[in-house]
Design an enzyme around this catalytic site. Structure first.
Site, PDB file in Angstrom:
ATOM      1  N   CYS A  61       0.835  -1.212   0.000  1.00  0.00           N
ATOM      2  CA  CYS A  61       0.000   0.000   0.000  1.00  0.00           C
ATOM      3  C   CYS A  61       0.867   1.259   0.000  1.00  0.00           C
ATOM      4  CB  CYS A  61      -0.906  -0.043   1.226  1.00  0.00           C
ATOM      5  SG  CYS A  61      -1.716   1.494   1.624  1.00  0.00           S
ATOM      6  N   CYS A  64       0.032   3.864   2.687  1.00  0.00           N
ATOM      7  CA  CYS A  64       0.549   3.397   3.980  1.00  0.00           C
ATOM      8  C   CYS A  64       2.012   3.776   4.136  1.00  0.00           C
ATOM      9  CB  CYS A  64       0.408   1.883   4.103  1.00  0.00           C
ATOM     10  SG  CYS A  64      -1.287   1.273   4.017  1.00  0.00           S
TER      11      CYS A  64
END
Length: 146
Positions: A61, A64
């Protein structure tokens, strides 16, 4: 070089003389833990006396990856008032399902074993700082924000 002594030669004297100089490097004074299992989560998050921000993330991600340094910086500013618990949703699928994580990143603020607040998605540093400050100073019970 934590607490080690470094020997340096002094070039300004005709006789080579040695003098001692202590150089210490301190590590950051904040707590970041990686959750390894459901039991680990219970022990380190649910039973924690210190408020915990749980970061549900995935290694693939990109938001993230952008959120992590911002979050770690703010946690370090709080100097032990809050713990950061990292939960990889690919490794801890049951925890992600238990906390209704349908996309990442998701931040869940837990105090005294109860979910207090929640943030979904990439956040800027100022919003994160305000959110964590409010969470660590607020004594009210469950107050969930999306």
């Amino acid at each position: 070089m934590l607490g080690r002594t470094l020997l340096l030669r002094n070039p300004y004297f005709a006789k080579p003389s040695l003098y001692f100089r202590n150089i210490t490097v301190s590590s950051p004074t904040y707590d970041i833990i990686k959750i390894q299992s459901t039991d680990d989560f219970k022990a380190k998050v649910i039973n924690s006396k210190t408020p915990v921000v749980v970061d549900f993330f995935a290694t693939w991600c990109n938001p993230c990856k952008l959120l992590t340094p911002r979050l770690e910086s703010i946690i370090s500013e709080n100097k032990g008032k809050v713990i950061l618990a990292k939960v990889d949703i690919d490794e801890q699928t049951d925890l992600a399902l238990d906390y209704e994580v349908s996309s990442v990143p998701v931040l869940v603020a837990i105090k005294n074993g109860k979910v207090q607040q929640r943030l979904v998605g990439l956040q800027d540093t100022d919003k994160l700082r305000k959110w964590i400050t409010q969470f660590t100073s607020d004594d009210s019970e469950v107050n969930v924000h999306n």
